[in-house]
Design a protein around this motif. Structure first.
Motif, short mmCIF file in Angstrom:
data_model
loop_
_atom_site.label_atom_id
_atom_site.label_comp_id
_atom_site.label_asym_id
_atom_site.label_seq_id
_atom_site.Cartn_x
_atom_site.Cartn_y
_atom_site.Cartn_z
N SER A 133 8.60 -11.26 19.75
CA SER A 133 9.35 -10.42 19.88
C SER A 133 9.34 -9.02 20.34
O SER A 133 8.10 -8.31 19.59
CB SER A 133 11.04 -11.26 20.16
N ASP A 134 9.89 -8.08 20.75
CA ASP A 134 10.16 -7.30 20.30
C ASP A 134 10.39 -6.04 19.52
O ASP A 134 10.38 -4.95 19.53
CB ASP A 134 10.28 -5.96 22.07
N GLU A 135 11.35 -7.26 18.47
CA GLU A 135 11.62 -6.41 17.30
C GLU A 135 10.90 -6.93 16.66
O GLU A 135 10.13 -6.98 15.94
CB GLU A 135 13.15 -6.89 17.43
N ILE A 136 9.95 -5.40 15.68
CA ILE A 136 9.18 -5.29 14.67
C ILE A 136 9.97 -5.83 13.39
O ILE A 136 10.89 -4.88 13.19
CB ILE A 136 8.44 -4.11 15.31
N PRO A 137 9.69 -6.77 12.68
CA PRO A 137 10.30 -6.26 11.57
C PRO A 137 10.41 -5.13 10.40
O PRO A 137 11.15 -4.51 9.89
CB PRO A 137 9.31 -7.58 10.68
N TRP A 138 8.75 -4.35 10.28
CA TRP A 138 8.78 -3.58 9.59
C TRP A 138 8.55 -2.00 9.86
O TRP A 138 8.43 -1.53 9.72
CB TRP A 138 7.15 -4.21 9.15
N GLU A 139 9.30 -1.85 11.56
CA GLU A 139 9.03 -0.62 12.36
C GLU A 139 10.94 0.05 11.27
O GLU A 139 11.73 -0.32 10.79
CB GLU A 139 10.09 -1.19 13.83
N ASN A 140 9.80 1.73 11.53
CA ASN A 140 11.22 2.41 10.76
C ASN A 140 11.19 3.59 11.48
O ASN A 140 10.11 4.36 11.74
CB ASN A 140 10.46 3.20 8.88
N VAL A 141 12.42 3.60 11.98
CA VAL A 141 12.21 4.64 12.96
C VAL A 141 11.99 6.15 12.46
O VAL A 141 12.09 7.50 13.57
CB VAL A 141 12.98 4.35 14.12
N ASN A 142 12.74 6.62 11.64
CA ASN A 142 12.63 8.09 11.23
C ASN A 142 11.55 8.06 10.32
O ASN A 142 10.72 8.96 9.83
CB ASN A 142 14.01 7.32 10.33
N SER A 143 10.60 7.52 10.32
CA SER A 143 8.96 7.35 9.74
C SER A 143 8.88 8.85 10.25
O SER A 143 8.05 8.43 11.35
CB SER A 143 8.26 6.12 10.00
N TYR A 144 8.21 9.51 8.81
CA TYR A 144 7.14 10.96 9.61
C TYR A 144 5.67 10.65 10.06
O TYR A 144 5.08 11.59 10.60
CB TYR A 144 7.47 11.54 7.68
N ASN A 145 5.51 9.04 9.63
CA ASN A 145 3.71 9.12 10.37
C ASN A 145 3.94 6.98 10.41
O ASN A 145 3.52 6.43 10.11
CB ASN A 145 2.77 9.00 9.09
N TYR A 146 4.66 7.72 12.00
CA TYR A 146 4.71 5.95 13.12
C TYR A 146 3.82 5.12 12.47
O TYR A 146 4.04 4.39 12.08
CB TYR A 146 6.06 6.12 14.15
N ALA A 147 2.89 5.41 12.77
CA ALA A 147 1.61 4.41 13.62
C ALA A 147 1.40 4.99 12.17
O ALA A 147 0.77 2.70 12.21
CB ALA A 147 0.68 6.06 13.83
N LEU A 148 1.13 5.11 11.79
CA LEU A 148 0.42 4.55 10.16
C LEU A 148 1.31 3.26 9.58
O LEU A 148 0.74 2.35 8.95
CB LEU A 148 0.17 5.82 8.87
#
Length: 310
Positions: free
Chosen positions: A111-126
């Motif tokens: 789904s569009d919910e990404i379990p590991w997603e951290n929207v506050n990450s300083y390096n989101y892509a990595l």
């Protein structure tokens, strides 16, 4: 007298209707088993339904590129790449299991919910890539397929292509099957199977399993986008890819070989899960020590053979 005749006519019409319905019912009860048998024979003779069904414990993990707050490229129809990737990824998995229910299909996300997603990450892509590869390490599938779509400033660019590791024979072979199947549809053009040797990709290089990233078309090409938006094209492309994996697994039903991460120069040890990082660092340190020892021995031997050496 006239009234009686009219009643008889009405009665005869009603009887005819009843008899006709009864006849249709009887005919259907006779013909239905024959039609079912014919349909069964057709399915049995359909290679899509039979050729790929072998006993196997193979696991295919499908990664839909992007997702969550990372939409990826935007198509000429204003649809985000993450939507295409997810739709196509799920459809590919559906057809793999249809052609061979013995193959287990799992997803990095469905789904569009990404379990590991951290929207506050300083390096989101990595962090996003690490989340995907960490999940692959955890599940340890036999095959990994990452589904993406391309984009270019030149909106005339079109076609599909793949990226695999050097010496990944399984993925190279599967891609050759994909090309053959897509050419038979036909779909767009083959822009080639590329090695990550000179173009590192974490989802390909930093997992042990045979892994392929595939770009299925250009979202900046209006004609290609119009085709990709149709259910008919989606079905054809997804079937072509699913058949390629099922064909390879039918020929190779056992477990796949895993790459030695320490020997892949594209693998960045610090981005690996802790256990894998330690293994890679130890293996590389051991190899370096052996090389230094061998070089020292070679230098010593050269010095002994050279009479001019003090």
């Amino acid at each position: 007298m006239n009234q009686k005749k009219r009643k008889k006519r009405k009665l005869r019409t009603w009887v005819k209707v009843v008899l006709a319905l009864l006849g249709i019912t009887i005919a259907w009860s006779v013909l239905r088993p024959l039609l079912s048998k014919e349909e069964h024979e057709a399915n049995r003779n359909d290679p899509d339904q039979t050729a790929y069904k072998v006993d196997t414990n193979a696991v295919v993990m499908i990664d839909a590129g992007h997702g969550g707050m990372d939409g990826g490229a935007i198509s000429t129809s204003n649809k985000a790449e993450k939507q295409y990737s997810l739709e196509y990824a799920l459809k590919i998995g559906e057809y793999i299991q249809q052609y061979n229910p013995n193959i287990e299909v799992i997803y990095t996300h469905n789904s569009d919910e990404i379990p590991w997603e951290n929207v506050n990450s300083y390096n989101y892509a990595l962090d996003d890539l690490n989340g995907r590869t960490n999940l692959i390490y955890e599940k340890d599938p036999d095959y990994v397929l990452s589904v993406h779509f391309n984009s270019r400033e030149d909106n005339s660019e079109y076609g599909y292509e793949s990226y695999v590791r050097k010496d990944d024979v399984a993925s190279d072979t599967i891609y050759s099957y994909i090309v053959k199947n897509l050419e038979a549809i036909p779909w767009s053009k083959n822009n080639g199977g590329w090695s990550t040797e000179g173009y590192p990709l974490q989802i390909v290089d930093m997992v042990k399993s045979p892994s392929m990233l595939i770009e299925l078309g250009y979202l900046t090409n209006a004609n290609e986008v119009n085709e990709l938006n149709t259910e008919a094209t989606k079905d054809k492309i997804c079937k072509a890819i699913a058949k390629a994996y099922c064909q390879y697994i039918a020929d190779n039903p056992g477990p796949t070989e895993r790459q030695d991460l320490a020997k892949n120069p594209n693998v960045i040890a610090e981005n690996l899960p802790e256990e894998e990082r330690k293994k890679v660092e130890e293996a590389r340190a051991k190899e370096k020590a052996e090389q230094e020892a061998a070089q020292a021995a070679a230098n010593s031997s050269s010095a002994e053979q050279d009479p001019n050496t003090n």
